[in-house]
Write a protein that holds these residues in place. Structure first.
Motif, PDB file in Angstrom:
ATOM      1  N   SER A 199       0.714  -1.559   0.046  1.00 33.50           N
ATOM      2  CA  SER A 199       0.445  -0.229  -0.508  1.00 33.50           C
ATOM      3  C   SER A 199       0.543   1.441   0.030  1.00 33.50           C
ATOM      4  CB  SER A 199      -0.571   0.060   1.207  1.00 33.50           C
ATOM      5  OG  SER A 199       0.043  -0.109   2.381  1.00 33.50           O
ATOM      6  N   GLU A 200       0.239   1.891  -0.805  1.00 29.27           N
ATOM      7  CA  GLU A 200       1.180   3.429  -0.734  1.00 29.27           C
ATOM      8  C   GLU A 200       2.514   3.075  -1.255  1.00 29.27           C
ATOM      9  OE1 GLU A 200       0.985   5.551   2.460  1.00 29.27           O
ATOM     10  OE2 GLU A 200      -0.893   5.192   3.353  1.00 29.27           O
ATOM     11  N   THR A 201       2.512   2.103  -2.130  1.00 31.46           N
ATOM     12  CA  THR A 201       3.829   2.308  -3.199  1.00 31.46           C
ATOM     13  C   THR A 201       3.737   2.367  -4.691  1.00 31.46           C
ATOM     14  OG1 THR A 201       4.116  -0.054  -3.509  1.00 31.46           O
ATOM     15  CG2 THR A 201       5.261   0.732  -1.497  1.00 31.46           C
ATOM     16  N   PRO A 202       4.896   1.982  -5.349  1.00 34.11           N
ATOM     17  CA  PRO A 202       4.465   2.293  -6.894  1.00 34.11           C
ATOM     18  C   PRO A 202       4.330   0.887  -7.245  1.00 34.11           C
ATOM     19  CG  PRO A 202       6.741   2.819  -6.886  1.00 34.11           C
ATOM     20  CD  PRO A 202       5.793   2.751  -5.080  1.00 34.11           C
ATOM     21  N   PHE A 203       4.123   0.040  -6.794  1.00 35.72           N
ATOM     22  CA  PHE A 203       4.467  -1.298  -7.321  1.00 35.72           C
ATOM     23  C   PHE A 203       2.970  -2.073  -6.386  1.00 35.72           C
ATOM     24  CE2 PHE A 203       8.754  -0.329  -4.949  1.00 35.72           C
ATOM     25  CZ  PHE A 203       9.539   0.227  -6.270  1.00 35.72           C
ATOM     26  N   ASP A 204       2.446  -1.592  -5.828  1.00 31.68           N
ATOM     27  CA  ASP A 204       0.597  -1.834  -5.660  1.00 31.68           C
ATOM     28  C   ASP A 204      -0.047  -2.249  -7.059  1.00 31.68           C
ATOM     29  OD1 ASP A 204      -1.378  -2.993  -4.372  1.00 31.68           O
ATOM     30  OD2 ASP A 204      -2.178  -0.931  -3.006  1.00 31.68           O
ATOM     31  N   PHE A 205      -0.419  -3.466  -7.070  1.00 30.47           N
ATOM     32  CA  PHE A 205      -1.128  -4.099  -8.230  1.00 30.47           C
ATOM     33  C   PHE A 205      -2.225  -4.382  -8.087  1.00 30.47           C
ATOM     34  CE2 PHE A 205       2.861  -3.195 -10.258  1.00 30.47           C
ATOM     35  CZ  PHE A 205       2.679  -2.560 -11.766  1.00 30.47           C
ATOM     36  N   ARG A 206      -3.320  -4.468  -6.888  1.00 25.39           N
ATOM     37  CA  ARG A 206      -3.737  -4.861  -6.158  1.00 25.39           C
ATOM     38  C   ARG A 206      -5.890  -4.353  -7.118  1.00 25.39           C
ATOM     39  NH1 ARG A 206      -3.571  -4.134  -0.222  1.00 25.39           N
ATOM     40  NH2 ARG A 206      -2.292  -3.220  -0.463  1.00 25.39           N
ATOM     41  N   SER A 207      -5.529  -3.259  -7.465  1.00 26.37           N
ATOM     42  CA  SER A 207      -5.923  -3.103  -8.560  1.00 26.37           C
ATOM     43  C   SER A 207      -5.663  -2.972 -10.021  1.00 26.37           C
ATOM     44  CB  SER A 207      -6.664  -1.838  -8.154  1.00 26.37           C
ATOM     45  OG  SER A 207      -7.359  -1.791  -7.226  1.00 26.37           O
ATOM     46  N   PRO A 208      -6.211  -3.425 -11.179  1.00 22.38           N
ATOM     47  CA  PRO A 208      -5.528  -2.793 -12.108  1.00 22.38           C
ATOM     48  C   PRO A 208      -5.124  -1.516 -12.875  1.00 22.38           C
ATOM     49  CG  PRO A 208      -7.719  -4.107 -12.913  1.00 22.38           C
ATOM     50  CD  PRO A 208      -7.651  -3.856 -10.977  1.00 22.38           C
ATOM     51  N   ARG A 209      -3.681  -1.925 -13.399  1.00 24.26           N
ATOM     52  CA  ARG A 209      -3.322  -0.775 -14.008  1.00 24.26           C
ATOM     53  C   ARG A 209      -1.915  -1.091 -14.840  1.00 24.26           C
ATOM     54  NH1 ARG A 209       1.288   1.384 -11.249  1.00 24.26           N
ATOM     55  NH2 ARG A 209       1.554   0.458  -9.159  1.00 24.26           N
ATOM     56  N   PRO A 210      -1.713  -0.241 -15.868  1.00 24.75           N
ATOM     57  CA  PRO A 210      -0.492  -0.404 -16.955  1.00 24.75           C
ATOM     58  C   PRO A 210       0.387  -0.927 -16.203  1.00 24.75           C
ATOM     59  CG  PRO A 210      -2.324   1.639 -17.398  1.00 24.75           C
ATOM     60  CD  PRO A 210      -1.943   1.606 -15.816  1.00 24.75           C
ATOM     61  N   VAL A 211       1.472  -2.083 -16.317  1.00 27.87           N
ATOM     62  CA  VAL A 211       2.347  -2.231 -16.254  1.00 27.87           C
ATOM     63  C   VAL A 211       3.268  -0.844 -16.674  1.00 27.87           C
ATOM     64  CG1 VAL A 211       4.458  -3.683 -17.280  1.00 27.87           C
ATOM     65  CG2 VAL A 211       2.431  -4.602 -17.046  1.00 27.87           C
ATOM     66  N   PRO A 212       3.899  -0.262 -15.752  1.00 32.08           N
ATOM     67  CA  PRO A 212       5.243   0.714 -15.736  1.00 32.08           C
ATOM     68  C   PRO A 212       5.799   0.884 -16.245  1.00 32.08           C
ATOM     69  CG  PRO A 212       5.176  -0.100 -13.822  1.00 32.08           C
ATOM     70  CD  PRO A 212       4.290  -1.066 -14.565  1.00 32.08           C
ATOM     71  N   ARG A 213       6.899   1.441 -16.701  1.00 31.36           N
ATOM     72  CA  ARG A 213       8.094   1.735 -17.970  1.00 31.36           C
ATOM     73  C   ARG A 213       8.868   1.870 -16.443  1.00 31.36           C
ATOM     74  NH1 ARG A 213       8.680   1.244 -23.362  1.00 31.36           N
ATOM     75  NH2 ARG A 213      10.990   1.961 -23.850  1.00 31.36           N
ATOM     76  N   ASP A 214       8.989   1.468 -16.051  1.00 30.84           N
ATOM     77  CA  ASP A 214       9.883   2.021 -14.732  1.00 30.84           C
ATOM     78  C   ASP A 214      11.624   0.754 -14.147  1.00 30.84           C
ATOM     79  OD1 ASP A 214      11.347   1.871 -11.768  1.00 30.84           O
ATOM     80  OD2 ASP A 214       9.164   2.912 -10.954  1.00 30.84           O
ATOM     81  N   SER A 215      12.668   0.414 -14.430  1.00 31.79           N
ATOM     82  CA  SER A 215      13.590  -0.058 -14.341  1.00 31.79           C
ATOM     83  C   SER A 215      13.211  -0.725 -13.586  1.00 31.79           C
ATOM     84  CB  SER A 215      14.827   0.104 -14.581  1.00 31.79           C
ATOM     85  OG  SER A 215      14.764   1.092 -13.386  1.00 31.79           O
ATOM     86  N   ALA A 216      12.267   0.185 -11.970  1.00 31.35           N
ATOM     87  CA  ALA A 216      12.511  -0.487 -10.184  1.00 31.35           C
ATOM     88  C   ALA A 216      12.081  -2.015 -10.551  1.00 31.35           C
ATOM     89  CB  ALA A 216      12.323   0.302  -9.728  1.00 31.35           C
TER      90      ALA A 216
END
Length: 320
Positions: A199-216
């Protein structure tokens, strides 16, 4: 038979191609479709030449191990290092680099096997490993099994890269992962030891969202803190054309990697298409990485007389 000659299995809805080299899933097509849903190279030998583990069974210890060192029964063991001072996917001679043997091959089922000798790859035990691929309708199931005659470390994982719409960039896909915690990593992408909320991180995918262009995004999602669980749906990947992958597994972890470091390789893919960073993403059911160095993680020791087993199901659906 060449280890780079694909073996085919079919159901009414899917066709799969698997190389004996690395027991690698290199093709998966919906009936009537031309789009390969997984990463497969135009020249099958590139599955050995390009070190991205595309479609392979990796192990016997998948993911990263600090210093490549594991202690078993009070004795230290050293695996080959292939990522600086650390070991990734058991080093350069891991299961991905071997030609597996065909055990059985039927119209809709293929079992491949390999044996590792005591001490091979820097780990103890004469080990017998099997990978069973099976198609049933729109479902591809994979069961991995292993046995040993000495206490050893075992964490097999399947490493396909997925691209469901052929657009050459995985950021056209939406991702959902049923996990509330993950393992933060250090600069070497090794777990720090904490099990942190998503929660409150950019890695939370519990709700669908686009795959990020983020090397992390190369992280382990904690599906369970127990070494064995019931098979259950854990991840959903949906392409822009409506093709959806649903992954169900009994593994306690899922490594999620958005392909940020895929090598820029002109003409490597069928039809002269080039491989680029972010072309496809890996979703790898497995035990948590570097578990022998973190006692509170689900552990990966396999004892003689026991069978290590992991089951994963890939279900493909198409919506208008």
């Amino acid at each position: 038979m060449s280890p780079f000659a694909p073996l085919t299995i079919r159901s009414g809805a899917l066709t799969a191609q698997i190389l004996p080299q690395g027991a690698s899933l290199v093709g998966l097509h919906l009936q009537g479709g031309t789009q390969n849903l997984v990463l497969g190279f135009a020249d099958p030998q590139d599955h050995a030449r390009l070190p991205v583990y595309a479609g392979a069974i990796v192990g016997p210890v998948a993911n990263r191990i600090t210093g490549g060192r594991i202690s078993l029964s009070g004795q230290p063991w050293q695996m080959p290092r292939n990522e600086g001072e650390n070991t990734l996917h058991s080093g350069p001679d891991g299961l991905h680099s071997h030609a597996w043997n065909v055990v059985t091959h039927n119209a809709d089922q293929l079992t491949l096997g390999i044996e590792l000798k005591d001490g091979e790859g820097g780990l103890p035990g004469n080990r017998v490993i099997r990978a069973d691929y099976r198609l049933t309708g729109a479902l591809l199931s994979l069961t991995l099994r292993a046995e040993t005659d000495r206490a050893t470390a075992m964490n097999l994982a399947h490493h396909p890269y997925w691209n469901l719409d052929g657009l050459g960039d995985i950021t056209s896909h939406n991702l959902r992962i049923d996990a509330a915690h993950y393992l933060p990593t250090d600069a070497q992408r090794l777990p720090r030891g904490a099990v942190a909320p998503l929660s409150e991180t950019p890695f939370d995918f519990r709700s669908p969202r686009p795959v990020p262009r983020d090397s992390a995004l190369d992280l382990n999602y904690c599906l369970s803190d127990a070494p064995a669980a019931q098979i259950r749906p854990v991840a959903w990947l949906t392409g822009s054309t409506g093709t959806q992958l649903r992954i169900a597994t009994d593994a306690p972890g899922l490594q999620v990697y958005n392909g940020a470091f895929l090598p820029d390789t002109p003409g490597a893919l069928p039809g002269g298409q080039s491989l680029r960073p972010f072309h496809a993403m890996a979703l790898e059911p497995q035990y948590w990485p570097d578990a022998p160095h973190h006692g509170h993680f689900p552990q990966i020791t396999l004892e003689p007389g026991r069978i290590w087993q992991q089951s994963t199901e890939y279900r493909i659906t198409q919506t208008p």
